[in-house]
Design a protein around this motif. Sequence first.
Motif, PDB file in Angstrom:
ATOM      1  N   UNK A 176       3.361   0.189   1.044  1.00 21.48           N
ATOM      2  CA  UNK A 176       2.972   0.677  -0.277  1.00 21.48           C
ATOM      3  C   UNK A 176       3.946   1.710  -0.819  1.00 21.48           C
ATOM      4  N   UNK A 177       4.446   2.575   0.063  1.00 21.05           N
ATOM      5  CA  UNK A 177       5.434   3.576  -0.371  1.00 21.05           C
ATOM      6  C   UNK A 177       6.712   2.904  -0.843  1.00 21.05           C
ATOM      7  N   UNK A 178       7.166   1.894  -0.096  1.00 25.42           N
ATOM      8  CA  UNK A 178       8.378   1.171  -0.502  1.00 25.42           C
ATOM      9  C   UNK A 178       8.176   0.453  -1.826  1.00 25.42           C
ATOM     10  N   UNK A 219       9.309  -0.066  -7.554  1.00 23.41           N
ATOM     11  CA  UNK A 219       8.843  -0.239  -8.931  1.00 23.41           C
ATOM     12  C   UNK A 219       9.283   0.947  -9.790  1.00 23.41           C
ATOM     13  N   UNK A 220       9.206   2.148  -9.246  1.00 21.64           N
ATOM     14  CA  UNK A 220       9.646   3.330  -9.989  1.00 21.64           C
ATOM     15  C   UNK A 220      11.132   3.243 -10.314  1.00 21.64           C
ATOM     16  N   UNK A 221      11.933   2.858  -9.333  1.00 25.00           N
ATOM     17  CA  UNK A 221      13.375   2.749  -9.560  1.00 25.00           C
ATOM     18  C   UNK A 221      13.690   1.700 -10.628  1.00 25.00           C
ATOM     19  N   UNK A 222      13.042   0.543 -10.524  1.00 26.86           N
ATOM     20  CA  UNK A 222      13.273  -0.503 -11.514  1.00 26.86           C
ATOM     21  C   UNK A 222      12.821  -0.049 -12.909  1.00 26.86           C
ATOM     22  N   UNK A 223      11.721   0.676 -12.972  1.00 33.09           N
ATOM     23  CA  UNK A 223      11.255   1.191 -14.262  1.00 33.09           C
ATOM     24  C   UNK A 223      12.214   2.200 -14.864  1.00 33.09           C
ATOM     25  N   UNK A 224      12.793   3.068 -14.023  1.00 32.76           N
ATOM     26  CA  UNK A 224      13.760   4.040 -14.532  1.00 32.76           C
ATOM     27  C   UNK A 224      15.050   3.358 -14.995  1.00 32.76           C
ATOM     28  N   UNK A 225      15.467   2.335 -14.260  1.00 34.96           N
ATOM     29  CA  UNK A 225      16.658   1.580 -14.684  1.00 34.96           C
ATOM     30  C   UNK A 225      16.396   0.891 -16.020  1.00 34.96           C
ATOM     31  N   UNK A 262       5.828  -1.341 -18.571  1.00 31.04           N
ATOM     32  CA  UNK A 262       5.180  -2.239 -17.632  1.00 31.04           C
ATOM     33  C   UNK A 262       5.396  -1.772 -16.191  1.00 31.04           C
ATOM     34  N   UNK A 263       6.593  -1.330 -15.876  1.00 29.14           N
ATOM     35  CA  UNK A 263       6.894  -0.866 -14.521  1.00 29.14           C
ATOM     36  C   UNK A 263       6.176   0.445 -14.203  1.00 29.14           C
ATOM     37  N   UNK A 264       6.005   1.302 -15.180  1.00 22.36           N
ATOM     38  CA  UNK A 264       5.279   2.549 -14.928  1.00 22.36           C
ATOM     39  C   UNK A 264       3.799   2.255 -14.660  1.00 22.36           C
ATOM     40  N   UNK A 265       3.263   1.244 -15.325  1.00 27.25           N
ATOM     41  CA  UNK A 265       1.880   0.848 -15.038  1.00 27.25           C
ATOM     42  C   UNK A 265       1.789   0.197 -13.664  1.00 27.25           C
ATOM     43  N   UNK A 266       2.799  -0.584 -13.320  1.00 29.50           N
ATOM     44  CA  UNK A 266       2.828  -1.199 -11.988  1.00 29.50           C
ATOM     45  C   UNK A 266       2.974  -0.133 -10.912  1.00 29.50           C
ATOM     46  N   UNK A 267       3.671   0.950 -11.217  1.00 33.21           N
ATOM     47  CA  UNK A 267       3.809   2.048 -10.262  1.00 33.21           C
ATOM     48  C   UNK A 267       2.452   2.667  -9.957  1.00 33.21           C
ATOM     49  N   UNK A 268       1.625   2.811 -10.978  1.00 33.77           N
ATOM     50  CA  UNK A 268       0.280   3.356 -10.778  1.00 33.77           C
ATOM     51  C   UNK A 268      -0.529   2.437  -9.864  1.00 33.77           C
ATOM     52  N   UNK A 269      -0.405   1.133 -10.054  1.00 32.98           N
ATOM     53  CA  UNK A 269      -1.110   0.169  -9.198  1.00 32.98           C
ATOM     54  C   UNK A 269      -0.602   0.288  -7.759  1.00 32.98           C
TER      55      UNK A 269
END
Length: 93
Positions: free
Chosen positions: A39-41, A46-52, A64-71
Amino acid sequence: MAAGPPPPLDPIPLPVFSDEGFGDKFLRKTRENPLVPLGCLCTVGVLTYGLISFKRGNIRRSQLMMRARIVAQGFTFMALLGGMVVTAMKSRK
């Protein structure tokens, strides 16, 4: 009521811990509950992809990636909580 001799004042022995390094402890904990590191990975990925995506200007994908990060964080938290419950149940037996 006759008072007997006082109880002996022997010191309680302290628990002995083995010399376990960071790597050994990490591997042991990962074997006990493999979903937490997974889960940490996922969260970091997801956070890295969202920032990119945000840096490239793709706002829709970034959101979308920030919402996926929350999940992913919720999954990690539930895995951690589940592992704690399983460990508590094992210690009761």
